[in-house]
Design a protein around this motif. Structure first.
Motif, PDB file in Angstrom:
ATOM      1  N   GLY A 147       0.952  -1.291  -0.191  1.00  0.00           N
ATOM      2  CA  GLY A 147       0.043  -0.123  -0.099  1.00  0.00           C
ATOM      3  C   GLY A 147       0.886   1.229  -0.078  1.00  0.00           C
ATOM      4  N   GLN A 148       0.202   2.240  -0.281  1.00  0.00           N
ATOM      5  CA  GLN A 148       0.793   3.751  -0.058  1.00  0.00           C
ATOM      6  C   GLN A 148      -0.042   4.615   0.799  1.00  0.00           C
ATOM      7  OE1 GLN A 148       2.318   4.692  -3.900  1.00  0.00           O
ATOM      8  NE2 GLN A 148       1.212   6.731  -3.820  1.00  0.00           N
ATOM      9  N   VAL A 149       0.595   5.227   1.486  1.00  0.00           N
ATOM     10  CA  VAL A 149      -0.098   6.182   2.836  1.00  0.00           C
ATOM     11  C   VAL A 149       0.418   7.762   2.258  1.00  0.00           C
ATOM     12  CG1 VAL A 149       0.119   6.826   5.204  1.00  0.00           C
ATOM     13  CG2 VAL A 149       0.899   4.489   4.445  1.00  0.00           C
ATOM     14  N   LYS A 163      -4.300   5.293   3.928  1.00  0.00           N
ATOM     15  CA  LYS A 163      -3.436   4.009   3.472  1.00  0.00           C
ATOM     16  C   LYS A 163      -4.271   3.518   2.284  1.00  0.00           C
ATOM     17  CE  LYS A 163      -0.767  -0.026   4.939  1.00  0.00           C
ATOM     18  NZ  LYS A 163      -0.380  -0.944   6.151  1.00  0.00           N
ATOM     19  N   ASP A 315       1.073   1.283  12.664  1.00  0.00           N
ATOM     20  CA  ASP A 315       1.123  -0.101  11.727  1.00  0.00           C
ATOM     21  C   ASP A 315       1.116  -1.255  12.509  1.00  0.00           C
ATOM     22  OD1 ASP A 315       1.271  -1.763   9.773  1.00  0.00           O
ATOM     23  OD2 ASP A 315       3.351  -0.962   8.925  1.00  0.00           O
TER      24      ASP A 315
END
Length: 563
Positions: A147-149, A163, A315
């Motif tokens: 994923g990307q935040v 996210k 996280d």
């Protein structure tokens, strides 16, 4: 190995939709020198003709095989990189050299274009994301294989982090999962080392773990549990926003701080690095031994410190859960290690896992005692509890003791915590803090608050049993009065034992019959020869008849598997 030898093994059957990916896997393995593995698995036929005809099988990088495995995974893409990272947390299942090599794997993936992030949010929320977020920063805060935040601000002014799962990663990952499981099962049938490490089971566990990481609702649930159980006045856990959380999008409150490993930054904020390190260790001990729910990856990127000195745990995608019994065994293991009691360590290991029937307890004790001498005589400041736990798990693997995954995750968390603490205060010892913390836990076990609940539950069970006992006795007496009492004896493998004895009796019977036929035939033949009279060949007829009967009995018994 010549190109002609590569086709000796019949190619494995593959699905048409996976054919191209199988070829990519074969090319990458050949490029890194694993041609013999391809040959054993029947994948050699999927190599390019240039490599097969010209015999180009030398690895591109000169290194031993454990060091080449991470290169293979990196070339195969994000799914394999993530699987390798998860595999590095299982020293109980894989060789130590391979674990060390896998720990070097890093996510090296380009960020997802912001337009695709916007499309994912619109699809996940069923409306334009601008209706929910007033601001969404196009520049990603972090980008990884799953994923990307991005930072954002909601319409009501609350600052959040968003996210977003990478587009199409689920479809690609499921294809890779199917290929990996197929290859692992095939390897377990053909290769001795794959059977030794139960490769099919290992891959199945890793695939299940990665599937859960692909679903962001799992991380949201873990974060919610952590907030309820681990939130304290000096420790913060972000709160997930459930109405905006889906399997592909996770929204949580933003908590600002610096990495716990930034020693200079802590000093600039007027904080004591040694005190922060001590509270970090105590927090992990509290999570493990009291709450039974702990952060499985507490590296500096996931643990921050704010200006007030509060710890921030981020996280929670990888967590460990320990039952009360598992917490007790973990504590017994740590106490045995810290006190140098090899017998207690062996007892804890056997209680934690499942050993084979033919376990050599003397050899196990000898290996544990060897480890004890290596670590116990070390100064507390140099004692690495994470490494000691990892060595114990490797030792358990050598003795074929199956340890649950939660304990291996605990050992990995201890290794990471040990590294963080040494950067902040090299004189601080996890063992010394553990001794003081364990003493508090042992004393808490003796307090009324600890033994009152189980005692009350036991009293309730006894009371319930006492109320049902008269009725059960009445039913038993009525059954005896009607003469319906039955005694049932269950024997394990009794059918196999009876079958064995039946076969043995049949073989002995056939032996006696054959001996009788031979002796009777010899007696008749001898009598006829001695008399010298003209006679019918009764001896020959008898021999043929006896042989026929014996042959018929053998075939009949063999057909019914009674011989």
């Amino acid at each position: 190995m010549s190109a002609a030898c590569l086709n000796l093994v019949q190619p494995m059957p593959i699905r048409p939709r996976h054919w191209r990916r199988y070829r990519e896997v074969a090319e990458v393995l050949a490029r890194h020198g694993f041609v013999m593995v391809l040959d054993s698995l029947g994948l050699s036929a999927h190599l390019p003709w240039s490599r097969r005809l010209l015999g180009i099988f030398r690895p591109d990088v000169d290194a031993n095989w454990p060091e080449r495995i991470p290169l293979v995974l990196a070339d195969l893409g994000p799914t394999y990189v993530k699987l390798g990272q998860l595999a590095s947390t299982r020293p109980d299942l894989l060789p130590a050299k391979l674990i060390t090599a896998l720990e070097t794997l890093q996510d090296r993936v380009p960020p997802v274009p912001f337009e695709q992030i916007e499309q994912t949010l619109d699809r996940a929320w069923g409306r334009p994301y601008a209706d929910v977020l007033e601001v969404l920063e196009p520049e990603p805060l972090a980008s990884a294989s799953v994923g990307q935040v991005h930072r954002g601000v909601m319409r009501d002014g609350r600052r959040v982090v968003v996210k977003v799962r990478r587009p199409d990663i689920v479809g690609r990952s499921e294809s890779d999962f199917a290929i990996l499981q197929n290859l692992a099962d095939l390897a377990a049938r053909r290769l001795e080392w794959a059977r030794q490490y139960d490769l099919g089971h290992v891959v199945a566990e890793l695939v299940a773990a990665l599937r859960s990481e692909l679903d962001f609702t799992v991380e949201a649930h873990n974060t919610d549990l952590a907030h309820k159980h681990c939130q304290t006045a000096e420790q913060d856990i972000p709160v997930p926003f459930w109405p905006l959380t889906t399997p592909e999008v996770l929204v949580m409150e933003e908590l600002n701080g610096i990495k716990i490993s930034d020693r200079d930054g802590l000093v600039r904020m007027g904080l004591d690095p040694g005190g922060i390190a001590r509270r970090f260790v105590e927090s992990l001990y509290q999570q493990v031994f009291v709450e039974g729910f702990f952060h499985g990856d507490p590296h500096p990127g996931n643990v921050h410190v704010d200006r007030q000195g509060h710890l921030i745990f981020l996280d929670w995608g990888l967590v460990g859960m320990l039952s009360p019994a598992m917490r007790s065994r973990s504590l017994d293991l740590v106490l045995g290690m810290s006190r140098g009691r090899s017998d207690k360590v062996v007892e804890a290991l056997l209680a934690m896992g499942m050993g084979p029937r033919q376990l050599d307890s003397n050899a196990l004790y000898y290996d544990v005692e060897t480890l004890r001498r290596r670590y116990y005589d070390t100064a507390l400041g140099d004692f690495r509890i994470g490494q000691a736990l990892g060595d114990l798990l490797q030792l358990a693997q050598r003795h074929h003791i199956r340890i649950p995954a939660e304990y291996t995750l605990l050992a990995r968390a201890a290794v990471i915590a040990d590294g963080v603490v040494r950067k902040l205060d090299s004189s601080l010892s996890l063992v010394e803090i553990g001794r003081k913390f364990s003493a508090k836990i042992v004393l808490s076990r003796l307090s009324p608050e600890a033994w009152a609940p189980p005692l009350s539950e036991a009293a309730m069970d006894w009371a319930q049993w006492g109320m049902t006992l008269p009725k059960q006795m009445e039913q038993a007496l009525e059954t005896l009065g009607r003469g319906e009492f039955r005694l049932v004896i269950e024997g394990r493998n009794i059918e196999r034992i009876f079958s064995h004895w039946e076969k043995l009796a049949n073989r002995m019977s056939l032996t006696f019959i054959l001996c009788a036929v031979i002796l009777g035939t010899a007696f008749v033949a001898h009598r006829d020869h001695a008399s010298g009279a003209v006679h019918a060949p009764l001896g020959e007829y008898g021999a043929l008849l006896g042989a026929g009967l014996v042959l018929w009995a053998v075939v009949e018994a063999a057909f019914h598997r009674r011989l």
